[in-house]
Design a protein around this motif. Structure first.
Motif, PDB file in Angstrom:
ATOM      1  N   ALA A 280       0.711  -1.279  -0.197  1.00 31.41           N
ATOM      2  CA  ALA A 280      -0.112  -0.166  -0.024  1.00 31.41           C
ATOM      3  C   ALA A 280       0.616   1.040   0.002  1.00 31.41           C
ATOM      4  O   ALA A 280       1.076   1.787   1.102  1.00 31.41           O
ATOM      5  N   PRO A 281       1.525   1.381  -1.147  1.00 27.88           N
ATOM      6  CA  PRO A 281       2.529   2.687  -0.995  1.00 27.88           C
ATOM      7  C   PRO A 281       1.958   3.900  -0.819  1.00 27.88           C
ATOM      8  O   PRO A 281       0.763   4.173  -1.262  1.00 27.88           O
ATOM      9  N   LEU A 282       2.627   4.788  -0.120  1.00 26.01           N
ATOM     10  CA  LEU A 282       2.322   5.944   0.420  1.00 26.01           C
ATOM     11  C   LEU A 282       3.097   7.005  -0.580  1.00 26.01           C
ATOM     12  O   LEU A 282       4.096   7.782  -0.086  1.00 26.01           O
ATOM     13  N   ARG A 283       2.530   7.371  -1.677  1.00 27.87           N
ATOM     14  CA  ARG A 283       3.448   8.262  -2.595  1.00 27.87           C
ATOM     15  C   ARG A 283       3.417   9.749  -2.126  1.00 27.87           C
ATOM     16  O   ARG A 283       4.633  10.297  -2.368  1.00 27.87           O
ATOM     17  N   ILE A 284       2.613  10.013  -1.235  1.00 29.98           N
ATOM     18  CA  ILE A 284       2.689  11.590  -0.976  1.00 29.98           C
ATOM     19  C   ILE A 284       3.687  11.740   0.255  1.00 29.98           C
ATOM     20  O   ILE A 284       4.564  12.624  -0.076  1.00 29.98           O
ATOM     21  N   VAL A 285       3.593  10.454   1.046  1.00 30.07           N
ATOM     22  CA  VAL A 285       4.912  10.582   2.156  1.00 30.07           C
ATOM     23  C   VAL A 285       6.082  10.448   1.608  1.00 30.07           C
ATOM     24  O   VAL A 285       7.134  11.088   1.950  1.00 30.07           O
ATOM     25  N   GLU A 286       6.252   9.745   0.359  1.00 28.13           N
ATOM     26  CA  GLU A 286       7.492   9.341  -0.172  1.00 28.13           C
ATOM     27  C   GLU A 286       8.031  10.875  -0.487  1.00 28.13           C
ATOM     28  O   GLU A 286       9.172  11.173  -0.689  1.00 28.13           O
ATOM     29  N   ALA A 287       7.054  11.527  -1.447  1.00 25.84           N
ATOM     30  CA  ALA A 287       7.323  12.917  -1.937  1.00 25.84           C
ATOM     31  C   ALA A 287       7.779  13.874  -0.951  1.00 25.84           C
ATOM     32  O   ALA A 287       8.833  14.596  -1.032  1.00 25.84           O
ATOM     33  N   VAL A 288       7.148  13.608   0.361  1.00 28.37           N
ATOM     34  CA  VAL A 288       7.630  14.591   1.583  1.00 28.37           C
ATOM     35  C   VAL A 288       9.053  14.337   1.974  1.00 28.37           C
ATOM     36  O   VAL A 288       9.667  15.298   2.084  1.00 28.37           O
ATOM     37  N   LEU A 289       9.530  13.105   1.952  1.00 31.42           N
ATOM     38  CA  LEU A 289      10.778  12.836   2.275  1.00 31.42           C
ATOM     39  C   LEU A 289      11.731  13.278   1.253  1.00 31.42           C
ATOM     40  O   LEU A 289      12.708  13.927   1.542  1.00 31.42           O
ATOM     41  N   THR A 290      11.328  13.163   0.079  1.00 33.88           N
ATOM     42  CA  THR A 290      12.530  13.635  -0.866  1.00 33.88           C
ATOM     43  C   THR A 290      12.517  15.162  -0.993  1.00 33.88           C
ATOM     44  O   THR A 290      13.686  15.647  -0.989  1.00 33.88           O
ATOM     45  N   VAL A 291      11.482  15.663  -1.150  1.00 43.57           N
ATOM     46  CA  VAL A 291      11.377  17.200  -1.089  1.00 43.57           C
ATOM     47  C   VAL A 291      12.258  17.888   0.292  1.00 43.57           C
ATOM     48  O   VAL A 291      13.052  18.926   0.241  1.00 43.57           O
ATOM     49  N   ASN A 292      11.992  17.178   1.444  1.00 44.05           N
ATOM     50  CA  ASN A 292      12.411  18.009   2.696  1.00 44.05           C
ATOM     51  C   ASN A 292      14.163  17.620   2.594  1.00 44.05           C
ATOM     52  O   ASN A 292      14.734  18.471   3.169  1.00 44.05           O
ATOM     53  N   ASP A 293      14.501  16.331   2.323  1.00 46.49           N
ATOM     54  CA  ASP A 293      15.872  16.041   2.164  1.00 46.49           C
ATOM     55  C   ASP A 293      16.509  17.097   1.359  1.00 46.49           C
ATOM     56  O   ASP A 293      17.698  17.554   1.755  1.00 46.49           O
ATOM     57  N   ASN A 294      16.082  17.221   0.149  1.00 47.79           N
ATOM     58  CA  ASN A 294      16.596  18.099  -1.071  1.00 47.79           C
ATOM     59  C   ASN A 294      16.782  19.423  -0.382  1.00 47.79           C
ATOM     60  O   ASN A 294      17.687  20.464  -0.537  1.00 47.79           O
ATOM     61  N   ARG A 295      15.758  20.178   0.460  1.00 43.82           N
ATOM     62  CA  ARG A 295      15.567  21.405   0.643  1.00 43.82           C
ATOM     63  C   ARG A 295      16.797  21.699   1.765  1.00 43.82           C
ATOM     64  O   ARG A 295      17.118  22.903   1.724  1.00 43.82           O
ATOM     65  N   LYS A 296      17.150  20.881   2.554  1.00 43.32           N
ATOM     66  CA  LYS A 296      17.979  21.263   3.628  1.00 43.32           C
ATOM     67  C   LYS A 296      19.273  21.564   2.924  1.00 43.32           C
ATOM     68  O   LYS A 296      19.956  22.723   3.325  1.00 43.32           O
ATOM     69  N   ARG A 297      19.936  21.004   2.148  1.00 47.20           N
ATOM     70  CA  ARG A 297      21.276  21.481   1.364  1.00 47.20           C
ATOM     71  C   ARG A 297      20.995  22.531   0.529  1.00 47.20           C
ATOM     72  O   ARG A 297      21.793  23.372   0.366  1.00 47.20           O
ATOM     73  N   ALA A 298      19.509  22.702   0.008  1.00 48.31           N
ATOM     74  CA  ALA A 298      19.381  23.734  -0.936  1.00 48.31           C
ATOM     75  C   ALA A 298      19.437  25.232  -0.397  1.00 48.31           C
ATOM     76  O   ALA A 298      19.825  26.289  -1.111  1.00 48.31           O
ATOM     77  N   MET A 299      19.350  25.177   1.039  1.00 44.94           N
ATOM     78  CA  MET A 299      19.230  26.299   1.887  1.00 44.94           C
ATOM     79  C   MET A 299      20.842  26.992   1.664  1.00 44.94           C
ATOM     80  O   MET A 299      20.903  28.197   1.777  1.00 44.94           O
ATOM     81  N   ALA A 300      22.002  26.328   1.501  1.00 41.27           N
ATOM     82  CA  ALA A 300      23.348  26.637   1.357  1.00 41.27           C
ATOM     83  C   ALA A 300      23.376  27.387   0.080  1.00 41.27           C
ATOM     84  O   ALA A 300      24.418  28.459   0.073  1.00 41.27           O
TER      85      ALA A 300
END
Length: 436
Positions: A280-300
């Motif tokens: 029962a894949p949770l695609r929205i939550v998967e996207a949340v993780l990806t976006v959040n991980d990318n965002r942290k380094r993008a702040m640099a």
């Protein structure tokens, strides 16, 4: 009631102290002798406003104690709470349940009369079944009921959250367990805190679903912030405009550098893995993780852009290291990938946090730690506000500017007004507040 709390981490210590304050007799148990010795000396291993006084008063009253001996605590307990860590398992993101399972086996060996074993730790769906199976296999004669009672505590406001909860979720179908747990929480009836009884698996899923939903709100507004910057809109007004809709609500709609902490990152990962296990894949939550991980380094890159796109040889001051104010918790803090990325881009980093620097040294050993915010600004080409501590909301801007090499501030929490910073003579960048 006699309560054994297995684990003296954040959840166990706060819960144990609050239960003792309700009038119950609580023994908090841990295998870490250093931690127990410190607690017995009156030293609190975590920073949580009000916790030191709460622990001290209940130890003095004789209602709260600390021990390395699980057996004695369990033998005399009406209820045993499992409040051990469930970190992400290395390699696959599943919740590591080894501490929960080990606690269940040790509890089983020491059960005497009817006892309710209650999982307080955040655990995947079906963990209560595992705990019950482990106890029954280890001690077939045990008269025990296993329940789920997830916590919903915000670091920095945990005592208030415990004593004035939105809801208390209890997962059990056992009437005797319901009676015991109702008695444990009886003092909260005066506050009219709703107790919601569900099946055990439902209670386990409620905790994960709640954290995943809040993480989704944060990530949603962060993506809207990116769009606002490019279109000349103001994300704070957008957040207020949608938050006034009571179907949405204003909380967790503050744009920033991404979520961190001990719960959201590991719990969203664990929920994704559970979804995969049950097909029962949770695609929205998967996207949340990806976006959040990318965002942290993008702040640099945001900091780099504020300094003309080149950080080589530049000094960056970082205000705030913990993942949120009023805690010393550095777990998954946005400051860690941000600072690492700044260093990768060639910057020298100096930092200050009101309470988190001792913990931060373990994660970020190769930066300079400063005595206060003004020392952090001294000689800096840019000053980055990462954690919205109250101490950073009313800085003497003239003094900050005088100490900096260049008057550049990157405010990742939007705690200042652009017009105020412009008037003070700063080049000011914030999150999601574009210029039309």
């Amino acid at each position: 009631m006699r309560i054994a709390m297995i684990g003296t981490g954040y959840v166990g210590l706060v819960s144990g102290a609050c239960f003792a304050d309700f009038g119950h007799n609580v023994i908090c148990v841990d295998k870490d002798s250093g931690k127990i010795d410190a607690l017995l000396r009156g030293e609190i291993p975590i920073f949580e406003p009000g916790l030191d006084a709460l622990v001290a008063s209940n130890v003095k009253s004789g209602r709260l104690g600390f021990s390395l001996d699980l057996s004695e605590a369990v033998k005399t307990a009406d209820a045993v709470f499992i409040a051990v860590g469930t970190p992400s398992r290395r390699g696959d993101g599943h919740a590591d349940l080894s501490y929960v399972h080990a606690a269940a086996r040790e509890i089983a060996a020491n059960l005497r009369d009817f006892t309710v074993v209650i999982t307080k730790s955040t655990v995947p769906v079906g963990t209560g079944d595992d705990v019950e199976r482990i106890i029954k296999e280890a001690n077939p004669a045990a008269d025990v009921a296993v329940a789920s009672n997830p916590e919903f505590l915000r670091e920095g406001a945990a005592i208030r959250d415990f004593k004035h909860p939105d809801r208390i979720v209890v997962g059990t179908d056992d009437e005797r367990a319901r009676t015991v747990i109702s008695e444990i929480y009886r003092p909260l009836y005066l506050n009219q805190a709703p107790i919601m009884y569900t099946g055990r698996r439902t209670a386990e899923l409620i905790k994960y679903a709640a954290n995943a939903f809040l993480a989704t709100k944060i990530t949603f507004i962060n993506e809207i912030a990116d769009l606002a910057e490019r279109t000349g809109a103001d994300v704070q007004d957008v957040a207020r405009g949608i938050g006034l809709d009571n179907r949405i609500g204003a909380k967790f709609l503050h744009a920033g550098p991404g979520f961190g902490g001990s719960c959201f990152p590991k719990d969203t990962r664990a929920l994704v893995k559970t979804g995969q296990d049950y097909d029962a894949p949770l695609r929205i939550v998967e996207a949340v993780l990806t976006v959040n991980d990318n965002r942290k380094r993008a702040m640099a890159r945001k900091v780099s852009a504020a300094l003309g796109g080149n950080l080589r040889g530049k000094t960056v001051g970082v205000l705030g290291l913990t993942f949120k104010p009023n805690t010393d918790d550095m777990r998954e803090a946005p400051s860690i990938p941000l600072i690492t990325a700044l260093q990768d881009l060639g910057a020298t980093v100096q930092a200050y946090d009101p309470v988190g620097m001792e913990q931060a040294r373990h994660e970020l050993p190769d930066i300079t730690y400063c005595d206060d915010a003004y020392a952090c600004a001294t000689g800096a080409d840019a000053l980055v506000i990462v954690t919205e501590w109250e101490q950073f909301r009313a800085l003497d801007l003239a003094q900050v500017k005088q100490k900096m090499k260049q008057p550049v501030i990157v405010d990742l929490r939007n705690i200042y007004r652009p017009e105020e910073m412009e008037k003070a003579g700063f080049t000011y960048e914030s999150v999601g507040r574009g210029k039309a």
